[in-house]
Each structure stands twice: as structure tokens, then as C-alpha cells.
Design an enzyme around this catalytic site. Structure first.
Site: not given
Ligand SMILES: *Cc1c(COP(=O)(O)O)cnc(C)c1O
Length: 364
Positions: A103, A173, A197
Site C-alpha cells: 500500500w 494511511d 477495513k
């Protein structure tokens, strides 16, 4: 199990608290006497305004967000932020990125379209199995910000300590760890996370941004929708927001408040993760892929000695009522995502199953 549900270990979209789903069900056709479903409601209605206001207020309370930070509900998932952040935060056109997994690597690559991006640390040499030492990085003098992915969903690593940014703004993030434990918001310039998530239905990101970082003087190529000012100045309703996601996220915030907030959540998450990691550390058949000190509380990747055995175990877990345990292709093996909503019983049941599987199948 109730409703014939399975233990769902998906990395995202992922498990939600059953109590929240029940409340959503009970209010589905007629939300609190409005005579309609939240999906059918005008975002300009009083009822919806109250939903979004309460969601923001509850999130602020849960995370103890200081008044000089804006909370924005934006569409496009976490991925859109990979572009939106550099577009908005670059003044000098320079940013420093720490790459610790898929990511942060995606974010790093995307940012390169918008400026000079320095890779100040990476753990790619060992397939991202650890977090590099970030106490004395070569932070660029003119860096507009320093970027991290605080919990790598695929590789299963997490920071124990935030990087020393040498005074530069930290952008994080937090998609796969959002609300999993208390967070000192003032340590960051920006915190953001895709909600699917650990919080709610897919298709939305929550951005928490220090007010002074929100600018109006952006390059003309920046789409109106991709300026934070657009969202901040319009209460996240410049256009039609993801009403459904905002509503369900709000219900999850209320649920988290009810169970005692993030301190309590963190304790529960630590307890759950310990059960699984203790098993992995004592198993002869399975082993975790991450260096102990950097293990995530949320995403737990593990492997056996061979790909064939990995696949057999995944199939066996599925047949036994545990779903979505197949690891991501870049790590292989298995991955158990044990987000906030995964009950402790789910982790215990999985560990019991794996223990039994090992006893019956491990040949040494
Ligand atoms: C899933 C994930 C993303 C991407 O989220 P989308 O909403 O699918 O764009 C980004 N960062 C992390 C850490 C993630 O886990």
C-alpha cells in the site's frame, strides 16, 4: 452460529459488529420514524444532516480529535488519496515516502506523477517483513510531508513508533488499523483510512486533516472534487456523499463508544492477536511471516513449509466455516484479518481448528 454466519477473516470489505448489522436491519425500511430507508433519503434532509453530524461528533469523541482538525467523508476509497494528498499538500513539489509494503508502494508510485518523491526508507529487501528504523532518516529539507502506511494490510506489519520526521508533516494511511487503538491525532498532519477495513461499508475514506494544511490556491489541473477545501468548506456535502456508508460508520462509532471506546477496543485487539501469535510461535507446522516486534494487531499473515500445504489448509478452513483466510499473492500462505468486529471466540475457534489440523496432518 447465529444467522448461519461464518467467521469472516476477510482483509476488506470485512466483518462488521453483529449488533450494528441488527440495528441497520431493524431500521432498514423506516429509519427512526422518517418513513424511509437511509438509502432513499435526500442528503439535504434534516434527518440525514443529523446522521452525518452525529457520525462526525462521535468520531471526534472516540479519537479525541482536536478542534483545529477537519474531518471529511470522501468517496474514491483510500486509493484516490494516493493522488489527492500530493496534489493538495505539495508546495515545494517534494515529499518523502517510507515504503513498507504494497500500500505504501502504491502511494509512492502515484505521488511521483505530481512531484519529486524521495524514498527515504524501505523494507523491500526482505519482502516487507519488518518496519525500518525511522529514528534518523535523511528527511529532505524542502519536503512538504513525510508519508507512511501505518499498518500494512497485506504484509501484516505495523509501526511501534512513528518516524522522526524532523519537523515535517506526517501523513498516515491508517486504513486497516483505524479505530483499533487510541491515536494521538496531534502527532499527524493527516490521518486517513478507507472505511471498509475496520469501520463500515466500502466506497468511502475518512480524512482527518490539520486545518492549516487545507489550501484554496491549488494548481488549476486539480479537479474540484479533489481539493480538500471543497469537502471541508461544504461539510463533506459538496456533492452527494456516500450516505449509506456514513450512516453505517456512524452506527459503528456509537457501538465503539458503548463498549468503552478505543482503550477497551485496544485491549480486546491485543488479547485476540496474542492468542493467534502465541499459537504460531509454538506451532511446528505454521509460522508468522513478520518480525515479532512489528507484527500487526489486525492482519496476521502466516505460512506452512509449502504452497501445496498452504492451499490445503485454506480449503480445510473454508470447509470448517472460516472464510477468506487465503493470503495475498505477494506473501502467499494464509492471512487472518482480525479487525475490531472479529469476536475473540472467532480467533479461539480458528486456533483450535489449526491445532487440530496440525496434530492430524503434520509429519515433521
Ligand atoms: C485497502 C487499503 C487501501 C485501498 O483502499 P480502497 O478503498 O480499496 O481504495 C489503501 N491502503 C491500505 C492500508 C489498505 O488496506
Amino acid at each position: 452460529m447465529k444467522y448461519d454466519r461464518v467467521y469472516n477473516f476477510s482483509a476488506g470489505p470485512s466483518i462488521l459488529p453483529e449488533e450494528v448489522l441488527e440495528s441497520v436491519r431493524d431500521n432498514l425500511l423506516n429509519y427512526k420514524g422518517s418513513g424511509m430507508c437511509v438509502m432513499e433519503m435526500s442528503h439535504r434532509s434534516k434527518v440525514f444532516q443529523q446522521i452525518i453530524d452525529e457520525a462526525e461528533a462521535d468520531l471526534r469523541e472516540l479519537m479525541n480529535i482536536p478542534d483545529n482538525y477537519k474531518v471529511m467523508f470522501i468517496q474514491g476509497g483510500a486509493t484516490l488519496q494516493f493522488a489527492m494528498l500530493p496534489m493538495n499538500l505539495m508546495k515545494n513539489g517534494v515529499a518523502d515516502y517510507i515504503v513498507t509494503g504494497n500500500w505504501s508502494k502504491k502511494a509512492y508510485k502515484e505521488a511521483q506523477k505530481y512531484g519529486k518523491i524521495n524514498l527515504v526508507a524501505t523494507s523491500e529487501d526482505r519482502n516487507f517483513a519488518y518496519i525500518p528504523d525511522c529514528s534518523d532518516l535523511p528527511i529532505s529539507e524542502d519536503a512538504d510531508y513525510v508519508y507512511i502506511c501505518e499498518n500494512e494490510t497485506i504484509h501484516g506489519t505495523t509501526y511501534q513508533q512513528l518516524p522522526n520526521t524532523k519537523g515535517k508533516i506526517l501523513v498516515s494511511d491508517q486504513s486497516s488499523m483505524f479505530l483499533s487503538k487510541p491515536c494521538n491525532v496531534s502527532d499527524y498532519g493527516v490521518i486517513y483510512g478507507g472505511v471498509q477495513k475496520n469501520i463500515g461499508p466500502a466506497g468511502m475514506v475518512i480524512v482527518i486533516m490539520r486545518e492549516d494544511l487545507i489550501r484554496e490556491d491549488l494548481p488549476t489541473y486539480v479537479p474540484t472534487y479533489m481539493s480538500y477545501a471543497t469537502h471541508a468548506n461544504n461539510g463533506s456535502m459538496y456533492n452527494t456523499p456516500n450516505c449509506w456508508s456514513i450512516y453505517v460508520c456512524g452506527e459503528v462509532f456509537k457501538y465503539l463508544k458503548k463498549i468503552g471506546g478505543l482503550e477497551v477496543m485496544a485491549k480486546m485487539n491485543e488479547e485476540k492477536a496474542k492468542i493467534l501469535y502465541d499459537f504460531l510461535d509454538n506451532s511446528k507446522m505454521f509460522r508468522g511471516t513478520v518480525d515479532k516486534e512489528f507484527r500487526s494487531l489486525m492482519n496476521v499473515p502466516f505460512v506452512t513449509a509449502s504452497k501445496e500445504t498452504d492451499a490445503e489448509v485454506v480449503a480445510a478452513t473454508k470447509a470448517a466455516g472460516f472464510d477468506n483466510l487465503k493470503g495475498h499473492k505477494s506473501v502467499g500462505g494464509l492471512r487472518a484479518s482480525i479487525y475490531n468486529a472479529m469476536p475473540k471466540e472467532g480467533v479461539i475457534a480458528l486456533v483450535d481448528f489449526l491445532k487440530k489440523y496440525e496434530a492430524e496432518n503434520y509429519k515433521g
